[in-house]
Design a protein around this motif. Structure first.
Motif, PDB file in Angstrom:
ATOM      1  N   ASP A  67       0.841  -1.189   0.000  1.00 14.91           N
ATOM      2  CA  ASP A  67       0.000   0.000   0.000  1.00 14.91           C
ATOM      3  C   ASP A  67       0.882   1.246   0.000  1.00 14.91           C
ATOM      4  OD1 ASP A  67      -1.821   2.009   0.340  1.00 14.91           O
ATOM      5  OD2 ASP A  67      -2.779   1.168   2.129  1.00 14.91           O
ATOM      6  N   PRO A  68       1.011   1.926  -1.140  1.00 14.37           N
ATOM      7  CA  PRO A  68       1.870   3.117  -1.204  1.00 14.37           C
ATOM      8  C   PRO A  68       1.472   4.209  -0.223  1.00 14.37           C
ATOM      9  CG  PRO A  68       1.187   2.417  -3.401  1.00 14.37           C
ATOM     10  CD  PRO A  68       0.378   1.613  -2.434  1.00 14.37           C
ATOM     11  N   ARG A  69       0.213   4.203   0.221  1.00 14.26           N
ATOM     12  CA  ARG A  69      -0.244   5.233   1.174  1.00 14.26           C
ATOM     13  C   ARG A  69       0.201   4.925   2.597  1.00 14.26           C
ATOM     14  NH1 ARG A  69      -6.364   4.283  -0.198  1.00 14.26           N
ATOM     15  NH2 ARG A  69      -5.470   2.212   0.117  1.00 14.26           N
ATOM     16  N   ASP A  70       0.715   3.715   2.834  1.00 19.05           N
ATOM     17  CA  ASP A  70       1.084   3.287   4.182  1.00 19.05           C
ATOM     18  C   ASP A  70       2.485   2.690   4.149  1.00 19.05           C
ATOM     19  OD1 ASP A  70       1.245   2.383   6.759  1.00 19.05           O
ATOM     20  OD2 ASP A  70      -0.528   1.094   6.671  1.00 19.05           O
ATOM     21  N   PRO A  71       3.545   3.523   4.165  1.00 22.95           N
ATOM     22  CA  PRO A  71       4.912   3.011   4.003  1.00 22.95           C
ATOM     23  C   PRO A  71       5.388   2.132   5.152  1.00 22.95           C
ATOM     24  CG  PRO A  71       4.936   5.347   4.551  1.00 22.95           C
ATOM     25  CD  PRO A  71       3.508   4.990   4.281  1.00 22.95           C
ATOM     26  N   MET A  72       4.720   2.188   6.292  1.00 20.65           N
ATOM     27  CA  MET A  72       5.106   1.331   7.406  1.00 20.65           C
ATOM     28  C   MET A  72       4.474  -0.059   7.324  1.00 20.65           C
ATOM     29  SD  MET A  72       7.382   2.951   9.223  1.00 20.65           S
ATOM     30  CE  MET A  72       7.988   3.406   7.593  1.00 20.65           C
ATOM     31  N   LEU A  73       3.556  -0.256   6.378  1.00 19.82           N
ATOM     32  CA  LEU A  73       3.065  -1.604   6.073  1.00 19.82           C
ATOM     33  C   LEU A  73       4.053  -2.194   5.080  1.00 19.82           C
ATOM     34  CD1 LEU A  73       1.035  -3.907   6.172  1.00 19.82           C
ATOM     35  CD2 LEU A  73      -0.313  -2.703   4.424  1.00 19.82           C
ATOM     36  N   LEU A  74       4.932  -3.039   5.566  1.00 20.30           N
ATOM     37  CA  LEU A  74       6.066  -3.481   4.764  1.00 20.30           C
ATOM     38  C   LEU A  74       5.753  -4.678   3.881  1.00 20.30           C
ATOM     39  CD1 LEU A  74       8.965  -3.064   7.346  1.00 20.30           C
ATOM     40  CD2 LEU A  74       8.022  -1.404   5.731  1.00 20.30           C
ATOM     41  N   ALA A  75       4.809  -5.513   4.295  1.00 26.85           N
ATOM     42  CA  ALA A  75       4.522  -6.697   3.487  1.00 26.85           C
ATOM     43  C   ALA A  75       3.198  -7.313   3.916  1.00 26.85           C
ATOM     44  CB  ALA A  75       5.637  -7.733   3.634  1.00 26.85           C
ATOM     45  N   SER A  76       2.604  -8.059   2.982  1.00 30.40           N
ATOM     46  CA  SER A  76       1.453  -8.898   3.285  1.00 30.40           C
ATOM     47  C   SER A  76       1.758 -10.310   2.806  1.00 30.40           C
ATOM     48  CB  SER A  76       0.182  -8.378   2.602  1.00 30.40           C
ATOM     49  OG  SER A  76       0.286  -8.485   1.190  1.00 30.40           O
ATOM     50  N   VAL A  77       1.325 -11.284   3.583  1.00 24.74           N
ATOM     51  CA  VAL A  77       1.519 -12.697   3.244  1.00 24.74           C
ATOM     52  C   VAL A  77       0.158 -13.372   3.339  1.00 24.74           C
ATOM     53  CG1 VAL A  77       2.663 -14.869   3.860  1.00 24.74           C
ATOM     54  CG2 VAL A  77       3.892 -12.699   4.099  1.00 24.74           C
ATOM     55  N   THR A  78      -0.378 -13.765   2.197  1.00 21.94           N
ATOM     56  CA  THR A  78      -1.711 -14.374   2.139  1.00 21.94           C
ATOM     57  C   THR A  78      -1.580 -15.876   1.954  1.00 21.94           C
ATOM     58  OG1 THR A  78      -2.589 -12.363   1.109  1.00 21.94           O
ATOM     59  CG2 THR A  78      -3.936 -14.352   0.962  1.00 21.94           C
ATOM     60  N   LEU A  79      -2.167 -16.639   2.859  1.00 26.68           N
ATOM     61  CA  LEU A  79      -2.170 -18.095   2.723  1.00 26.68           C
ATOM     62  C   LEU A  79      -3.210 -18.451   1.670  1.00 26.68           C
ATOM     63  CD1 LEU A  79      -2.027 -19.164   6.484  1.00 26.68           C
ATOM     64  CD2 LEU A  79      -0.221 -18.294   5.006  1.00 26.68           C
ATOM     65  N   THR A  80      -2.776 -19.059   0.578  1.00 26.91           N
ATOM     66  CA  THR A  80      -3.663 -19.260  -0.564  1.00 26.91           C
ATOM     67  C   THR A  80      -4.243 -20.664  -0.637  1.00 26.91           C
ATOM     68  OG1 THR A  80      -1.719 -19.732  -1.933  1.00 26.91           O
ATOM     69  CG2 THR A  80      -2.564 -17.466  -1.937  1.00 26.91           C
ATOM     70  N   ARG A  81      -3.415 -21.687  -0.472  1.00 27.58           N
ATOM     71  CA  ARG A  81      -3.898 -23.070  -0.592  1.00 27.58           C
ATOM     72  C   ARG A  81      -2.853 -24.006   0.004  1.00 27.58           C
ATOM     73  NH1 ARG A  81      -3.134 -23.823  -7.158  1.00 27.58           N
ATOM     74  NH2 ARG A  81      -0.924 -23.217  -7.223  1.00 27.58           N
ATOM     75  N   PRO A  82      -3.240 -25.260   0.257  1.00 22.74           N
ATOM     76  CA  PRO A  82      -2.248 -26.208   0.770  1.00 22.74           C
ATOM     77  C   PRO A  82      -1.066 -26.343  -0.182  1.00 22.74           C
ATOM     78  CG  PRO A  82      -4.446 -27.078   1.049  1.00 22.74           C
ATOM     79  CD  PRO A  82      -4.586 -25.824   0.225  1.00 22.74           C
ATOM     80  N   LEU A  83       0.102 -26.518   0.402  1.00 28.85           N
ATOM     81  CA  LEU A  83       1.331 -26.577  -0.363  1.00 28.85           C
ATOM     82  C   LEU A  83       1.379 -27.834  -1.207  1.00 28.85           C
ATOM     83  CD1 LEU A  83       4.024 -24.919  -0.554  1.00 28.85           C
ATOM     84  CD2 LEU A  83       4.950 -26.484   1.146  1.00 28.85           C
ATOM     85  N   GLY A  84       1.862 -27.676  -2.444  1.00 29.01           N
ATOM     86  CA  GLY A  84       2.014 -28.822  -3.323  1.00 29.01           C
ATOM     87  C   GLY A  84       3.360 -29.502  -3.105  1.00 29.01           C
ATOM     88  N   ASP A  85       3.919 -30.014  -4.188  1.00 28.57           N
ATOM     89  CA  ASP A  85       5.179 -30.746  -4.087  1.00 28.57           C
ATOM     90  C   ASP A  85       6.364 -29.821  -3.824  1.00 28.57           C
ATOM     91  OD1 ASP A  85       3.834 -33.098  -4.580  1.00 28.57           O
ATOM     92  OD2 ASP A  85       4.128 -33.003  -6.750  1.00 28.57           O
ATOM     93  N   GLU A  86       6.249 -28.560  -4.197  1.00 22.26           N
ATOM     94  CA  GLU A  86       7.344 -27.611  -4.016  1.00 22.26           C
ATOM     95  C   GLU A  86       7.442 -27.216  -2.547  1.00 22.26           C
ATOM     96  OE1 GLU A  86      10.404 -25.620  -4.073  1.00 22.26           O
ATOM     97  OE2 GLU A  86       9.807 -26.306  -6.078  1.00 22.26           O
ATOM     98  N   ALA A  87       8.509 -27.651  -1.877  1.00 19.60           N
ATOM     99  CA  ALA A  87       8.628 -27.450  -0.430  1.00 19.60           C
ATOM    100  C   ALA A  87       9.406 -26.195  -0.059  1.00 19.60           C
ATOM    101  CB  ALA A  87       9.291 -28.662   0.211  1.00 19.60           C
ATOM    102  N   ASP A  88       9.999 -25.515  -1.032  1.00 23.70           N
ATOM    103  CA  ASP A  88      10.783 -24.324  -0.715  1.00 23.70           C
ATOM    104  C   ASP A  88       9.894 -23.226  -0.147  1.00 23.70           C
ATOM    105  OD1 ASP A  88      13.407 -22.777  -1.143  1.00 23.70           O
ATOM    106  OD2 ASP A  88      11.918 -21.481  -2.081  1.00 23.70           O
TER     107      ASP A  88
END
Length: 306
Positions: free
Chosen positions: A67-88
């Motif tokens: 959010d460019p209006r909120d520079p102290m909000l540094l990141a968002s992490v949204t849990l989207t779905r169960p992890l597949g074969d890619e474990a990284d």
């Protein structure tokens, strides 16, 4: 820097979204006036969150500075779905609790090429370049760190930042942050390893002295630009590198002294390699694991929202 822990997380249960915000209680006004180091620290915390989310079996959509209006909000992490074969990056999870900064001497041992390549790859995954300094460039980096350390001993602002997060008698500093005397490591007797003296040149009763490396292994992480988004990328790369190094049996400490002085930061680069903006210098090697330092309690760094 200084175990200031400048982050705060919010988790929105219904939307399965984490927000990472800057916590200015962890700002260092003199040593980090542009909040570059604060962003790097928060980026490292963001990497640990990404590792933990993957370990718990979730894919995540990570956006920095959403959010460019909120520079102290540094990141968002949204849990989207169960992890597949890619474990990284789930495989890094065991190192999250065991990685500690080590201010002890390391062995005069070369890091194998395969391990170096793995660390370069870890940084590259976060769009950050990592290069090991050698020859004249290594000597230059050591001299710049030495110059910065000497300045810090006589600079009132640097001393105030250090005292705020180290002075045992400072009752205003909570016991859950900062670098206690138990984590200072020994005083350097001889050697060229650029380990910060958290005692600020003052004697500490019972503190031992030791011989450090004469040819330390220093890794420089750099980005092509020098914006808050690059600082956050650097933080994620730094933590990914440190976690990978821990799993490979390496210890590490930070060499940030020259990065804290505007006129000393630019000369850190190696112009022959195309390196642009050096964001972090790491000292790596085989030696004792670091001493555990305090952490703020969970309810001081995490808010749970409906």
């Amino acid at each position: 820097m200084h175990n200031a822990q400048p982050w705060r997380f919010q988790y929105h249960r219904r939307r399965r979204v984490f927000h990472l915000r800057a916590d200015l209680r962890g700002a260092l006004p003199h040593s980090d006036p542009e909040l570059r180091a604060l962003h790097i620290g928060c980026g490292a915390a963001l990497m640990n969150l990404r590792v933990a989310v993957a370990h718990e079996g979730w894919e995540a959509d990570t956006r920095v500075l959403p959010d460019p209006r909120d520079p102290m909000l540094l990141a968002s992490v949204t849990l989207t779905r169960p992890l597949g074969d890619e474990a990284d990056p789930a495989a890094l999870y065991p190192a999250v609790r065991t990685r500690h900064t080590s201010r002890y001497p390391f062995a005069e041992t070369e890091i194998p090429g395969a391990v170096r390549a793995a660390l370069v790859d870890a940084a590259h995954r976060e769009h950050v370049a990592l290069a090991f300094a050698s020859g004249w460039h290594l000597q230059s980096v050591l001299e710049l760190a030495q110059e910065a350390e000497a300045r810090n001993l006589t600079d009132a602002g640097a001393a105030a930042d250090l005292a705020r997060f180290t002075r045992s008698a400072d009752e205003t500093r909570p016991a859950t942050e900062g670098v206690p005397e138990s984590a200072f490591g020994p005083r350097r007797r001889i050697g060229k390893a650029p380990v910060r003296d958290f005692a600020g040149g003052k004697p500490v009763p019972g503190r031992a002295a030791a011989d450090f490396e004469s040819v330390p292994n220093l890794a420089l992480l750099s980005t092509s630009q020098d914006r808050p988004v690059d600082w956050l990328r650097t933080g994620q790369a730094v933590e990914r590198v440190l976690l990978r190094a821990t799993l490979d049996g390496l210890a590490a400490s930070f060499v940030t002294q020259a990065l804290e002085w505007r006129d000393l930061r630019w000369p850190l680069r190696d112009p022959m390699s195309g390196m642009a903006y050096v964001q972090m210098v790491l000292r790596l090697g085989y030696g004792p694991p670091g001493t555990r330092t305090p952490r703020r309690p969970v309810d001081d760094v995490l808010d749970l929202e409906p």
